[in-house]
Structures are given as C-alpha cells and as structure tokens.
Write a protein that holds these residues in place. Structure first.
Motif, PDB file in Angstrom:
ATOM      1  N   ARG A  76      -3.944 -12.056  -3.356  1.00  0.00           N
ATOM      2  CA  ARG A  76      -4.481 -10.797  -3.901  1.00  0.00           C
ATOM      3  C   ARG A  76      -4.339  -9.646  -2.893  1.00  0.00           C
ATOM      4  NH1 ARG A  76      -9.284 -14.061  -6.296  1.00  0.00           N
ATOM      5  NH2 ARG A  76      -8.395 -14.583  -8.307  1.00  0.00           N
ATOM      6  N   LEU A  77      -3.125  -9.509  -2.377  1.00  0.00           N
ATOM      7  CA  LEU A  77      -2.872  -8.465  -1.390  1.00  0.00           C
ATOM      8  C   LEU A  77      -2.906  -7.063  -1.991  1.00  0.00           C
ATOM      9  CD1 LEU A  77      -0.037 -10.065   0.774  1.00  0.00           C
ATOM     10  CD2 LEU A  77      -2.491  -9.979   1.225  1.00  0.00           C
ATOM     11  N   ALA A  78      -2.787  -6.963  -3.305  1.00  0.00           N
ATOM     12  CA  ALA A  78      -2.828  -5.648  -3.949  1.00  0.00           C
ATOM     13  C   ALA A  78      -4.249  -5.142  -4.100  1.00  0.00           C
ATOM     14  CB  ALA A  78      -2.156  -5.708  -5.314  1.00  0.00           C
ATOM     15  N   GLY A  79      -5.207  -5.999  -3.864  1.00  0.00           N
ATOM     16  CA  GLY A  79      -6.607  -5.582  -3.982  1.00  0.00           C
ATOM     17  C   GLY A  79      -6.947  -5.209  -5.409  1.00  0.00           C
ATOM     18  N   THR A  80      -7.604  -4.070  -5.561  1.00  0.00           N
ATOM     19  CA  THR A  80      -8.027  -3.625  -6.891  1.00  0.00           C
ATOM     20  C   THR A  80      -7.137  -2.518  -7.442  1.00  0.00           C
ATOM     21  OG1 THR A  80      -9.553  -2.029  -5.914  1.00  0.00           O
ATOM     22  CG2 THR A  80     -10.440  -4.229  -6.431  1.00  0.00           C
ATOM     23  N   ALA A  81      -6.002  -2.298  -6.795  1.00  0.00           N
ATOM     24  CA  ALA A  81      -5.082  -1.249  -7.270  1.00  0.00           C
ATOM     25  C   ALA A  81      -4.599  -1.600  -8.675  1.00  0.00           C
ATOM     26  CB  ALA A  81      -3.903  -1.109  -6.332  1.00  0.00           C
ATOM     27  N   PRO A  82      -4.598  -0.621  -9.573  1.00  0.00           N
ATOM     28  CA  PRO A  82      -4.118  -0.907 -10.934  1.00  0.00           C
ATOM     29  C   PRO A  82      -2.613  -1.170 -10.931  1.00  0.00           C
ATOM     30  CG  PRO A  82      -4.518   1.439 -10.658  1.00  0.00           C
ATOM     31  CD  PRO A  82      -5.004   0.773  -9.412  1.00  0.00           C
ATOM     32  N   TRP A  83      -2.171  -1.937 -11.918  1.00  0.00           N
ATOM     33  CA  TRP A  83      -0.744  -2.205 -12.067  1.00  0.00           C
ATOM     34  C   TRP A  83      -0.068  -0.902 -12.478  1.00  0.00           C
ATOM     35  CZ3 TRP A  83       2.135  -6.662 -11.398  1.00  0.00           C
ATOM     36  CH2 TRP A  83       1.411  -7.793 -11.042  1.00  0.00           C
ATOM     37  N   PRO A  84       0.959  -0.484 -11.760  1.00  0.00           N
ATOM     38  CA  PRO A  84       1.663   0.729 -12.163  1.00  0.00           C
ATOM     39  C   PRO A  84       2.477   0.494 -13.421  1.00  0.00           C
ATOM     40  CG  PRO A  84       2.763  -0.275 -10.297  1.00  0.00           C
ATOM     41  CD  PRO A  84       1.517  -1.081 -10.554  1.00  0.00           C
ATOM     42  N   ASP A 106       0.830  -1.202   0.000  1.00  0.00           N
ATOM     43  CA  ASP A 106       0.000   0.000   0.000  1.00  0.00           C
ATOM     44  C   ASP A 106       0.869   1.258   0.000  1.00  0.00           C
ATOM     45  OD1 ASP A 106      -2.554   1.370   0.172  1.00  0.00           O
ATOM     46  OD2 ASP A 106      -2.013   1.823   2.259  1.00  0.00           O
ATOM     47  N   ARG A 107       1.914   1.261   0.809  1.00  0.00           N
ATOM     48  CA  ARG A 107       2.815   2.422   0.845  1.00  0.00           C
ATOM     49  C   ARG A 107       3.513   2.621  -0.494  1.00  0.00           C
ATOM     50  NH1 ARG A 107       3.677   0.124   5.774  1.00  0.00           N
ATOM     51  NH2 ARG A 107       5.655  -0.827   5.132  1.00  0.00           N
ATOM     52  N   LEU A 108       3.891   1.527  -1.156  1.00  0.00           N
ATOM     53  CA  LEU A 108       4.509   1.650  -2.479  1.00  0.00           C
ATOM     54  C   LEU A 108       3.534   2.226  -3.498  1.00  0.00           C
ATOM     55  CD1 LEU A 108       6.712  -1.560  -2.747  1.00  0.00           C
ATOM     56  CD2 LEU A 108       7.495   0.809  -2.856  1.00  0.00           C
ATOM     57  N   HIS A 109       2.281   1.814  -3.432  1.00  0.00           N
ATOM     58  CA  HIS A 109       1.292   2.370  -4.356  1.00  0.00           C
ATOM     59  C   HIS A 109       1.091   3.869  -4.101  1.00  0.00           C
ATOM     60  CE1 HIS A 109      -0.208  -0.933  -6.786  1.00  0.00           C
ATOM     61  NE2 HIS A 109      -0.044  -1.715  -5.745  1.00  0.00           N
ATOM     62  N   ILE A 110       1.130   4.267  -2.849  1.00  0.00           N
ATOM     63  CA  ILE A 110       1.019   5.698  -2.518  1.00  0.00           C
ATOM     64  C   ILE A 110       2.238   6.447  -3.059  1.00  0.00           C
ATOM     65  CG2 ILE A 110       1.059   7.346  -0.603  1.00  0.00           C
ATOM     66  CD1 ILE A 110      -0.688   5.275   0.940  1.00  0.00           C
ATOM     67  N   ARG A 111       3.425   5.846  -2.932  1.00  0.00           N
ATOM     68  CA  ARG A 111       4.636   6.475  -3.469  1.00  0.00           C
ATOM     69  C   ARG A 111       4.584   6.589  -4.985  1.00  0.00           C
ATOM     70  NH1 ARG A 111       9.885   3.728  -1.515  1.00  0.00           N
ATOM     71  NH2 ARG A 111      10.781   5.391  -2.798  1.00  0.00           N
ATOM     72  N   VAL A 112       4.008   5.576  -5.658  1.00  0.00           N
ATOM     73  CA  VAL A 112       3.862   5.647  -7.119  1.00  0.00           C
ATOM     74  C   VAL A 112       2.989   6.840  -7.488  1.00  0.00           C
ATOM     75  CG1 VAL A 112       2.815   4.521  -9.128  1.00  0.00           C
ATOM     76  CG2 VAL A 112       4.291   3.220  -7.622  1.00  0.00           C
ATOM     77  N   ARG A 115       9.146   0.079 -10.507  1.00  0.00           N
ATOM     78  CA  ARG A 115       9.835  -1.211 -10.538  1.00  0.00           C
ATOM     79  C   ARG A 115       9.778  -1.917  -9.186  1.00  0.00           C
ATOM     80  NH1 ARG A 115      13.150   1.523 -14.153  1.00  0.00           N
ATOM     81  NH2 ARG A 115      14.609   2.209 -12.551  1.00  0.00           N
ATOM     82  N   ALA A 116       9.967  -1.170  -8.103  1.00  0.00           N
ATOM     83  CA  ALA A 116       9.894  -1.765  -6.765  1.00  0.00           C
ATOM     84  C   ALA A 116       8.491  -2.309  -6.489  1.00  0.00           C
ATOM     85  CB  ALA A 116      10.279  -0.736  -5.708  1.00  0.00           C
ATOM     86  N   THR A 117       7.484  -1.574  -6.894  1.00  0.00           N
ATOM     87  CA  THR A 117       6.104  -2.018  -6.701  1.00  0.00           C
ATOM     88  C   THR A 117       5.817  -3.266  -7.520  1.00  0.00           C
ATOM     89  OG1 THR A 117       5.447   0.276  -6.325  1.00  0.00           O
ATOM     90  CG2 THR A 117       3.691  -1.286  -6.812  1.00  0.00           C
ATOM     91  N   LEU A 118       6.270  -3.287  -8.757  1.00  0.00           N
ATOM     92  CA  LEU A 118       6.046  -4.452  -9.610  1.00  0.00           C
ATOM     93  C   LEU A 118       6.767  -5.692  -9.072  1.00  0.00           C
ATOM     94  CD1 LEU A 118       6.212  -2.845 -13.158  1.00  0.00           C
ATOM     95  CD2 LEU A 118       4.182  -3.608 -11.912  1.00  0.00           C
TER      96      LEU A 118
END
Length: 177
Positions: free
Chosen positions: A154-162, A27-33, A139-142
């Motif tokens: 499915r820990l990423a939930g519905t977050a789109p792939w960066p 989640d923190r990585l998605h926020i950073r993206v 890259r870190a998120t992927l």
C-alpha cells in the motif's frame, strides 16, 4: 569474514532504500497528475472563453452562436463526472458551427474575426496537448500502482486512483492548419 547479521542489515537497508525510492516515485507521479490536471483545466477554461467570445461576437449566424454559447456554458458549469461529456459536446458544437472552410476564411478576413478564430484555434490545440499529456501521466501512474509490491505494501497510501480524461477534443477541420 563478514558476520551474518551484517548481511541481514545490508539486505534490509537495500530493500528499505528500494521501497522508499518507489514510494517517492509514486508520490512524484501523483503530483504530476495533479499538475497535468490543473493544466488541462486551464486549457479547457481558455477554450470555453474563446468559444463564448466567438458566440458573442456576432460573426456567426444566431443559431450557431446559440449552439456554441450553450455548449460552452454547459462545459464550464459541469461537474467532474460529467465534464468530459460536456467538453466533447462543445467540440462537436464548434465543429458544427465552423464546418465550412470558406465560412471560416470569410471570418478570418475580418480583423476581429481573425483574432477570435486564431485564439480559438490556439486554445483548441492547447486542449489536445494538455489532455494527451494528462492521460500519459495517468497511465504511468496506473502502471506503477498496479505493481504487486506497490499494491501489497500500500505504497500509494490514500491517494485516489487517477483517471484519464477521455473526451472528443478534435478541433474543427477549418481551424487545423
């Protein structure tokens, strides 16, 4: 002697803590993206504004001014799937307009030209750094999203792939100090 159900409870708690920390990290990585993307968008907007200012300044010949203005306008108005291509076109237009070191030096002799060229060079540098930072976070998120436990649960939930932002961001050679 510790009963078996205590061991099961401890292992279950340890797995739960691990999965919770993994989901929190993701989640923190998605926020950073998203933050890096906003920073990149701001840097691109600054570069577009600086390019439009250069085009409108009268310092360039009319053909170069038109080329830079059109590329900057197209980059600003482009939508998400076409934006990297349009921003790359602006980079190429700026390199074409500012390809001669002596022409850039003569522009810098003019006080207004020095401010515009300096602003454009700084904006271009910010774009390079913002894009590199954005792509590193992506890259870190992927890498984390590719882990089997993250995919399987499915820990990423519905977050789109960066997606990385791939563009030609090389500044004109005459602006690189």
């Amino acid at each position: 002697m510790i009963p078996w159900w205590v061991w099961v409870l401890l292992v279950t708690a340890a797995v739960a803590v691990y999965l919770r920390s993994l989901a929190g990290r993701l989640d923190r990585l998605h926020i950073r993206v998203e933050a890096a993307r906003s920073s990149l968008d701001a840097a691109l907007a600054d570069r577009n504004a600086a390019a439009l200012e250069l085009a409108a300044s009268g310092l360039l010949d009319p053909a170069s001014s038109l080329l830079v203005a059109e590329a900057a306008h197209d980059a600003r108005e482009s939508t998400r799937p076409h934006r990297p291509q349009q921003e790359g076109d602006l980079s190429r237009a700026l390199r074409a307009a500012l390809d001669d070191q002596e022409d850039v030096q003569s522009l810098r002799r003019n006080p207004a030209g020095e401010a515009i060229i300096g602003g454009l060079g700084a904006a271009g540098t910010r774009v390079v750094y913002a894009r590199q930072f954005h792509n590193e976070v992506v890259r870190a998120t992927l890498r984390l999203r590719e882990r089997p436990v993250v995919k399987g649960l499915r820990l990423a939930g519905t977050a789109p792939w960066p997606t990385p932002f791939e563009m030609d961001d090389a500044p004109p050679a005459a602006l690189v100090s």
